[in-house]
Design an enzyme around this catalytic site. Structure first.
Site, PDB file in Angstrom:
ATOM      1  N   PRO A   9       0.796  -1.220   0.000  1.00  0.00           N
ATOM      2  CA  PRO A   9       0.000   0.000   0.000  1.00  0.00           C
ATOM      3  C   PRO A   9       0.835   1.278   0.000  1.00  0.00           C
ATOM      4  O   PRO A   9       1.879   1.362   0.631  1.00  0.00           O
ATOM      5  CB  PRO A   9      -0.829  -0.097   1.283  1.00  0.00           C
ATOM      6  CG  PRO A   9      -0.124  -1.082   2.139  1.00  0.00           C
ATOM      7  CD  PRO A   9       0.581  -2.018   1.215  1.00  0.00           C
ATOM      8  N   ASN A  10       0.331   2.233  -0.740  1.00  0.00           N
ATOM      9  CA  ASN A  10       0.879   3.591  -0.858  1.00  0.00           C
ATOM     10  C   ASN A  10       2.168   3.683  -1.660  1.00  0.00           C
ATOM     11  O   ASN A  10       2.662   4.781  -1.898  1.00  0.00           O
ATOM     12  CB  ASN A  10       1.064   4.247   0.522  1.00  0.00           C
ATOM     13  CG  ASN A  10      -0.241   4.414   1.236  1.00  0.00           C
ATOM     14  OD1 ASN A  10      -1.205   4.919   0.667  1.00  0.00           O
ATOM     15  ND2 ASN A  10      -0.309   3.966   2.474  1.00  0.00           N
ATOM     16  N   ARG A  17       4.598  11.239  -2.021  1.00  0.00           N
ATOM     17  CA  ARG A  17       4.426  11.189  -0.562  1.00  0.00           C
ATOM     18  C   ARG A  17       5.755  11.281   0.181  1.00  0.00           C
ATOM     19  O   ARG A  17       6.747  10.684  -0.206  1.00  0.00           O
ATOM     20  CB  ARG A  17       3.688   9.919  -0.145  1.00  0.00           C
ATOM     21  CG  ARG A  17       4.509   8.650  -0.336  1.00  0.00           C
ATOM     22  CD  ARG A  17       3.755   7.400   0.056  1.00  0.00           C
ATOM     23  NE  ARG A  17       3.683   7.244   1.481  1.00  0.00           N
ATOM     24  CZ  ARG A  17       3.988   6.132   2.132  1.00  0.00           C
ATOM     25  NH1 ARG A  17       4.400   5.059   1.487  1.00  0.00           N
ATOM     26  NH2 ARG A  17       3.880   6.078   3.431  1.00  0.00           N
ATOM     27  N   TYR A  22      11.047   8.916   1.665  1.00  0.00           N
ATOM     28  CA  TYR A  22      11.080   7.950   0.571  1.00  0.00           C
ATOM     29  C   TYR A  22      11.794   8.447  -0.682  1.00  0.00           C
ATOM     30  O   TYR A  22      12.033   7.674  -1.601  1.00  0.00           O
ATOM     31  CB  TYR A  22       9.653   7.516   0.210  1.00  0.00           C
ATOM     32  CG  TYR A  22       8.936   6.906   1.391  1.00  0.00           C
ATOM     33  CD1 TYR A  22       9.280   5.649   1.863  1.00  0.00           C
ATOM     34  CD2 TYR A  22       7.932   7.596   2.057  1.00  0.00           C
ATOM     35  CE1 TYR A  22       8.634   5.090   2.958  1.00  0.00           C
ATOM     36  CE2 TYR A  22       7.275   7.046   3.153  1.00  0.00           C
ATOM     37  CZ  TYR A  22       7.637   5.801   3.597  1.00  0.00           C
ATOM     38  OH  TYR A  22       7.009   5.247   4.671  1.00  0.00           O
ATOM     39  N   ASN A  73       7.760  -5.592  -1.008  1.00  0.00           N
ATOM     40  CA  ASN A  73       7.729  -4.498  -0.050  1.00  0.00           C
ATOM     41  C   ASN A  73       6.291  -4.446   0.455  1.00  0.00           C
ATOM     42  O   ASN A  73       5.429  -3.845  -0.184  1.00  0.00           O
ATOM     43  CB  ASN A  73       8.136  -3.166  -0.672  1.00  0.00           C
ATOM     44  CG  ASN A  73       8.188  -2.050   0.349  1.00  0.00           C
ATOM     45  OD1 ASN A  73       7.589  -2.139   1.406  1.00  0.00           O
ATOM     46  ND2 ASN A  73       8.889  -0.977   0.013  1.00  0.00           N
ATOM     47  N   ALA A  76       3.126  -0.884   4.897  1.00  0.00           N
ATOM     48  CA  ALA A  76       2.519  -0.873   6.238  1.00  0.00           C
ATOM     49  C   ALA A  76       2.058  -2.258   6.688  1.00  0.00           C
ATOM     50  O   ALA A  76       2.008  -2.533   7.889  1.00  0.00           O
ATOM     51  CB  ALA A  76       1.349   0.104   6.269  1.00  0.00           C
ATOM     52  N   GLU A  97      12.509  -9.324   1.314  1.00  0.00           N
ATOM     53  CA  GLU A  97      11.712  -8.177   1.750  1.00  0.00           C
ATOM     54  C   GLU A  97      12.550  -6.907   1.570  1.00  0.00           C
ATOM     55  O   GLU A  97      13.726  -6.885   1.928  1.00  0.00           O
ATOM     56  CB  GLU A  97      11.351  -8.371   3.221  1.00  0.00           C
ATOM     57  CG  GLU A  97      10.711  -7.193   3.879  1.00  0.00           C
ATOM     58  CD  GLU A  97      10.666  -7.315   5.391  1.00  0.00           C
ATOM     59  OE1 GLU A  97       9.749  -6.723   5.978  1.00  0.00           O
ATOM     60  OE2 GLU A  97      11.550  -7.966   5.990  1.00  0.00           O
ATOM     61  N   HIS A  99      12.541  -2.557   2.117  1.00  0.00           N
ATOM     62  CA  HIS A  99      11.940  -1.327   2.630  1.00  0.00           C
ATOM     63  C   HIS A  99      12.845  -0.172   2.248  1.00  0.00           C
ATOM     64  O   HIS A  99      14.056  -0.222   2.476  1.00  0.00           O
ATOM     65  CB  HIS A  99      11.755  -1.372   4.149  1.00  0.00           C
ATOM     66  CG  HIS A  99      10.726  -2.364   4.566  1.00  0.00           C
ATOM     67  ND1 HIS A  99       9.382  -2.134   4.430  1.00  0.00           N
ATOM     68  CD2 HIS A  99      10.856  -3.611   5.067  1.00  0.00           C
ATOM     69  CE1 HIS A  99       8.722  -3.187   4.847  1.00  0.00           C
ATOM     70  NE2 HIS A  99       9.594  -4.103   5.229  1.00  0.00           N
ATOM     71  N   ARG A 106      12.506   4.234  12.759  1.00  0.00           N
ATOM     72  CA  ARG A 106      11.297   5.049  12.654  1.00  0.00           C
ATOM     73  C   ARG A 106      10.411   4.870  13.873  1.00  0.00           C
ATOM     74  O   ARG A 106      10.869   4.496  14.940  1.00  0.00           O
ATOM     75  CB  ARG A 106      10.589   4.701  11.341  1.00  0.00           C
ATOM     76  CG  ARG A 106      11.497   5.078  10.148  1.00  0.00           C
ATOM     77  CD  ARG A 106      10.841   5.129   8.824  1.00  0.00           C
ATOM     78  NE  ARG A 106       9.625   5.917   8.820  1.00  0.00           N
ATOM     79  CZ  ARG A 106       8.667   5.740   7.939  1.00  0.00           C
ATOM     80  NH1 ARG A 106       8.784   4.830   7.000  1.00  0.00           N
ATOM     81  NH2 ARG A 106       7.584   6.490   7.970  1.00  0.00           N
TER      82      ARG A 106
END
Length: 160
Positions: A9-10, A17, A22, A73, A76, A97, A99, A106
């Site tokens: 998502p996103n 964003r 990012y 990825n 969230a 995976e 990120h 974070r």
């Protein structure tokens, strides 16, 4: 060899964003770089992005018998999705995976990772370059699997 890249998502909003986290690169640009690497290394590559957990689970399941590697990825969903974790575990396909940000530096809730324990590796905090590292890593994993299969076949032939 076929690798499926699954984006959560996103990630379709990359370049728009939170650029301070990012960066300015868009998802399409990341995919173009991955496609170039794949072409140079005789890898078939497929891209998929969804904001919906169930669609991501479905895509992981579709990889069974069709792909030799997954780069994901989960965004969230990394921190909440037992369903994605279970799907990765169920298909038993080497999965890396990725990120973009360092999730360990974070917010506290991002330090919980449901997915990492069922992945071959995790790459965090290298920005979009992490996807390139994942492609290199997946190539290495595939070479190691091919070498192990060849050795096993040779041992079987010698035993006969």
């Amino acid at each position: 060899m076929k690798v499926v890249v699954i984006q959560g998502p996103n990630l379709n909003m990359l370049g728009v964003r939170e650029q301070q986290i990012y960066g300015p690169m868009k998802l399409e640009q990341i995919h173009a770089q991955m496609k170039e690497f794949a072409g140079q290394n005789n890898i078939e590559i497929e891209f998929f992005q969804s904001n919906l957990e169930g669609e991501i689970v479905d895509k992981i399941q579709e990889c069974y018998g069709e792909a030799q590697g997954i780069i994901i990825n989960p965004a969230a969903y990394t921190h909440t999705s037992i369903a994605i974790r279970d799907a990765i575990s169920a298909v038993a396909i080497p999965t890396i995976e990725v990120h973009i940000s360092n999730i360990h530096r974070r917010e506290e809730f991002r330090k919980t990772n449901m997915v990492a324990p069922v992945c071959a590796s995790s790459i965090v905090g290298f920005g979009p370059f992490g996807y390139h590292l994942a492609m290199v890593g997946m190539t290495q994993i595939m070479q190691e699997i091919a070498a192990a299969q060849a050795a096993q076949q040779q041992a079987q032939q010698q035993a006969q």
